[in-house]
Design a protein around this motif. Structure first.
Motif, mmCIF file in Angstrom:
data_model
loop_
_atom_site.group_PDB
_atom_site.id
_atom_site.type_symbol
_atom_site.label_atom_id
_atom_site.label_comp_id
_atom_site.label_asym_id
_atom_site.label_seq_id
_atom_site.Cartn_x
_atom_site.Cartn_y
_atom_site.Cartn_z
ATOM 1 N N GLU A 1 0.830 -1.201 0.000
ATOM 2 C CA GLU A 1 0.000 0.000 0.000
ATOM 3 C C GLU A 1 0.869 1.258 0.000
ATOM 4 O O GLU A 1 0.531 2.257 -0.658
ATOM 5 C CB GLU A 1 -0.924 -0.006 1.211
ATOM 6 C CG GLU A 1 -1.981 -1.090 1.161
ATOM 7 C CD GLU A 1 -2.855 -1.143 2.410
ATOM 8 O OE1 GLU A 1 -3.807 -1.932 2.432
ATOM 9 O OE2 GLU A 1 -2.556 -0.381 3.374
ATOM 10 N N MET A 2 1.960 1.217 0.719
ATOM 11 C CA MET A 2 2.867 2.355 0.740
ATOM 12 C C MET A 2 3.500 2.576 -0.633
ATOM 13 O O MET A 2 3.634 3.723 -1.093
ATOM 14 C CB MET A 2 3.938 2.144 1.801
ATOM 15 C CG MET A 2 3.406 2.064 3.224
ATOM 16 S SD MET A 2 4.684 1.605 4.416
ATOM 17 C CE MET A 2 5.699 3.095 4.424
ATOM 18 N N VAL A 3 3.900 1.499 -1.287
ATOM 19 C CA VAL A 3 4.480 1.610 -2.630
ATOM 20 C C VAL A 3 3.450 2.185 -3.598
ATOM 21 O O VAL A 3 3.774 3.045 -4.430
ATOM 22 C CB VAL A 3 4.987 0.242 -3.101
ATOM 23 C CG1 VAL A 3 5.321 0.272 -4.588
ATOM 24 C CG2 VAL A 3 6.219 -0.172 -2.294
ATOM 25 N N ASN A 4 2.205 1.744 -3.487
ATOM 26 C CA ASN A 4 1.148 2.305 -4.348
ATOM 27 C C ASN A 4 0.995 3.810 -4.115
ATOM 28 O O ASN A 4 0.803 4.578 -5.067
ATOM 29 C CB ASN A 4 -0.177 1.603 -4.080
ATOM 30 C CG ASN A 4 -0.221 0.184 -4.632
ATOM 31 O OD1 ASN A 4 0.555 -0.161 -5.522
ATOM 32 N ND2 ASN A 4 -1.118 -0.637 -4.111
ATOM 33 N N ALA A 5 1.079 4.223 -2.866
ATOM 34 C CA ALA A 5 0.975 5.658 -2.553
ATOM 35 C C ALA A 5 2.146 6.423 -3.148
ATOM 36 O O ALA A 5 1.977 7.548 -3.657
ATOM 37 C CB ALA A 5 0.919 5.858 -1.041
ATOM 38 N N MET A 6 3.337 5.837 -3.114
ATOM 39 C CA MET A 6 4.495 6.483 -3.736
ATOM 40 C C MET A 6 4.310 6.600 -5.240
ATOM 41 O O MET A 6 4.601 7.652 -5.839
ATOM 42 C CB MET A 6 5.764 5.706 -3.423
ATOM 43 C CG MET A 6 6.225 5.810 -1.983
ATOM 44 S SD MET A 6 7.867 5.117 -1.718
ATOM 45 C CE MET A 6 8.901 6.298 -2.616
ATOM 46 N N ASN A 7 3.822 5.552 -5.870
ATOM 47 C CA ASN A 7 3.607 5.592 -7.317
ATOM 48 C C ASN A 7 2.572 6.642 -7.700
ATOM 49 O O ASN A 7 2.702 7.323 -8.725
ATOM 50 C CB ASN A 7 3.180 4.214 -7.818
ATOM 51 C CG ASN A 7 4.316 3.200 -7.780
ATOM 52 O OD1 ASN A 7 5.488 3.568 -7.840
ATOM 53 N ND2 ASN A 7 3.986 1.930 -7.671
ATOM 54 N N THR A 8 1.539 6.790 -6.866
ATOM 55 C CA THR A 8 0.536 7.833 -7.103
ATOM 56 C C THR A 8 1.165 9.218 -6.990
ATOM 57 O O THR A 8 0.873 10.122 -7.791
ATOM 58 C CB THR A 8 -0.621 7.698 -6.100
ATOM 59 O OG1 THR A 8 -1.257 6.424 -6.276
ATOM 60 C CG2 THR A 8 -1.652 8.802 -6.291
ATOM 61 N N ALA A 9 2.040 9.406 -6.004
ATOM 62 C CA ALA A 9 2.723 10.693 -5.845
ATOM 63 C C ALA A 9 3.624 10.993 -7.032
ATOM 64 O O ALA A 9 3.720 12.149 -7.478
ATOM 65 C CB ALA A 9 3.532 10.691 -4.551
ATOM 66 N N ILE A 10 4.274 9.974 -7.544
ATOM 67 C CA ILE A 10 5.136 10.158 -8.722
ATOM 68 C C ILE A 10 4.298 10.560 -9.920
ATOM 69 O O ILE A 10 4.627 11.512 -10.644
ATOM 70 C CB ILE A 10 5.931 8.875 -9.013
ATOM 71 C CG1 ILE A 10 6.905 8.590 -7.869
ATOM 72 C CG2 ILE A 10 6.687 8.985 -10.328
ATOM 73 C CD1 ILE A 10 7.498 7.191 -7.891
ATOM 74 N N ALA A 11 3.179 9.851 -10.144
ATOM 75 C CA ALA A 11 2.296 10.179 -11.269
ATOM 76 C C ALA A 11 1.704 11.571 -11.123
ATOM 77 O O ALA A 11 1.457 12.258 -12.129
ATOM 78 C CB ALA A 11 1.181 9.136 -11.366
ATOM 79 N N GLY A 12 1.489 12.002 -9.873
ATOM 80 C CA GLY A 12 0.925 13.323 -9.629
ATOM 81 C C GLY A 12 1.954 14.430 -9.619
ATOM 82 O O GLY A 12 1.629 15.584 -9.322
ATOM 83 N N LYS A 13 3.212 14.093 -9.952
ATOM 84 C CA LYS A 13 4.294 15.074 -10.076
ATOM 85 C C LYS A 13 4.540 15.839 -8.783
ATOM 86 O O LYS A 13 4.641 17.077 -8.761
ATOM 87 C CB LYS A 13 4.042 16.029 -11.244
ATOM 88 C CG LYS A 13 3.889 15.332 -12.590
ATOM 89 C CD LYS A 13 3.770 16.317 -13.722
ATOM 90 C CE LYS A 13 3.512 15.612 -15.050
ATOM 91 N NZ LYS A 13 4.532 14.607 -15.385
#
Length: 358
Positions: free
Chosen positions: A98-110
């Motif tokens: 879940e933490m990795v998914n949150a990081m990936n979302t932050a990356i996609a959201g610039k």
């Protein structure tokens, strides 16, 4: 407990005050305008240059844990000073996926920068690399794996703090059975502490038997495991914990069975109210304050400085320190309600007097 998002919005209308002072006469007006000019000059000298409102994403492993309430206040205070905004996201149950998914979302959201407790040895390597390749600075706080590729770590030196706890234990217990409780063995925000304590006790060469007991992720489960351990090991000389919930549980079991009367010692980590009250009442010998407010405040400062300087300044590891809280020093933790310890959301300056003790 107050919602850490609900900030005290009370403001003081300086311009209104000045307007009222103008009615008092030219001399007062001149003084007020001069003071305003000084303040404006100081603000221009002290502030960052104009910049976009940087978006800082804090991924966390236990997003609803009360330990991190002061951390969030530290984040909010630093963001208010430096003109940033932040998002608090991650997992409520220390789920690395879940933490990795949150990081990936932050990356996609610039996001402009990401902060994450690296609680797993390998799970964060790829998202950290992806963020850095995208030009997003990544920092760790509260838990760390230096080889994961983050820019800097802001938090307690976990192994060293465990070693200090081991030294404290040796100062109270010469021989016999000692219990060390840990919520989730292997999790990197607490495992280094128990490693440090065990190493120090082992190297001392005393006739001490160390039992390590996993207590689980919830406070109720932790208390139950600690209680059951004591019932089965009433020869124990000391019970100590390396996480907040287990420390509270140790204090409750010691109180329940009146163990100080039997010479049994106890201690642990963090500042939960039950823990502090039981230290005051003589049912726990110490707890360790790892200063969670600073883990938020300093992380924002490092992130913003890195962004403002184009990466020329920092990044820098920051040790947020270790403070032993005992019966002699617990008073202010109990009697003072501050944002810095997470007891209130109201910003304040806390007055103090007398000599400062190191």
């Amino acid at each position: 407990m107050n919602d850490p998002h609900e900030l005290d919005t009370e403001t003081h209308d300086a311009s209104g005050n000045v307007a009222r002072r103008m009615l008092l006469g030219g001399a007062v007006l001149g003084t007020a305008l001069a003071a305003m000019s000084v303040r404006a000059t100081q603000a221009r000298a002290a502030g960052f240059p104009a910049h976009p409102k940087w978006k800082l994403v804090f991924v966390n492993h236990v997003t609803t844990n009360p330990f991190f309430v002061p951390t969030r206040y530290g984040i909010e205070d630093a963001c208010a000073l430096l003109g940033c905004e932040y998002q608090w996201t991650g997992s409520a149950t220390s789920n690395a996926a879940e933490m990795v998914n949150a990081m990936n979302t932050a990356i996609a959201g610039k996001a402009d920068a990401i902060a994450v407790p690296i609680v797993d040895q390998a799970a964060f390597n790829r998202p950290i690399a992806s963020a850095m390749e995208a030009g997003i600075a990544v920092f760790s706080y509260n838990a760390d794996v230096p080889s994961a590729g983050r820019l800097a770590y802001i938090g307690q030196d976990l192994y060293a703090s465990g070693a200090k706890m081991g030294e404290r234990i040796l100062g109270m217990i010469d021989s016999g059975r000692v219990a060390l409780f840990i919520a989730t063995p292997g999790q990197l925000n607490i495992q280094p502490r128990i490693d440090g304590a065990q190493d120090v006790i082992r190297k001392a060469g005393r006739n001490i038997t160390v039992d390590v007991i996993a207590t689980g992720p919830t406070v109720d489960e932790e208390l139950s495991k600690i209680d059951a351990y004591y019932i089965g090991h009433q020869d124990v000389k000391g019970m100590f914990a390396v996480d907040a919930g287990s420390t509270q549980g140790v204090s409750q079991v010691i109180k329940k069975y009146k163990l100080p009367e039997k010479g049994i010692k106890g201690g642990g980590y963090d500042l939960l109210p039950v823990t502090l009250n039981n230290i005051r009442d003589g049912f726990l010998d110490f707890t360790i304050d790892q200063q969670p407010y600073l883990q938020g405040f300093y992380t924002v400062m490092v992130m913003a400085t890195f962004l403002a300087s184009g990466g020329l300044v920092g990044p820098a590891d920051i040790n947020t320190g270790l403070k032993f809280v005992t019966k002699d020093s617990v008073g202010p933790y109990i009697t003072t309600s501050t944002r810095y310890e997470g007891k209130t959301d109201r910003p304040m300056i806390v007055p103090r007097s007398g000599a400062i003790k190191g």
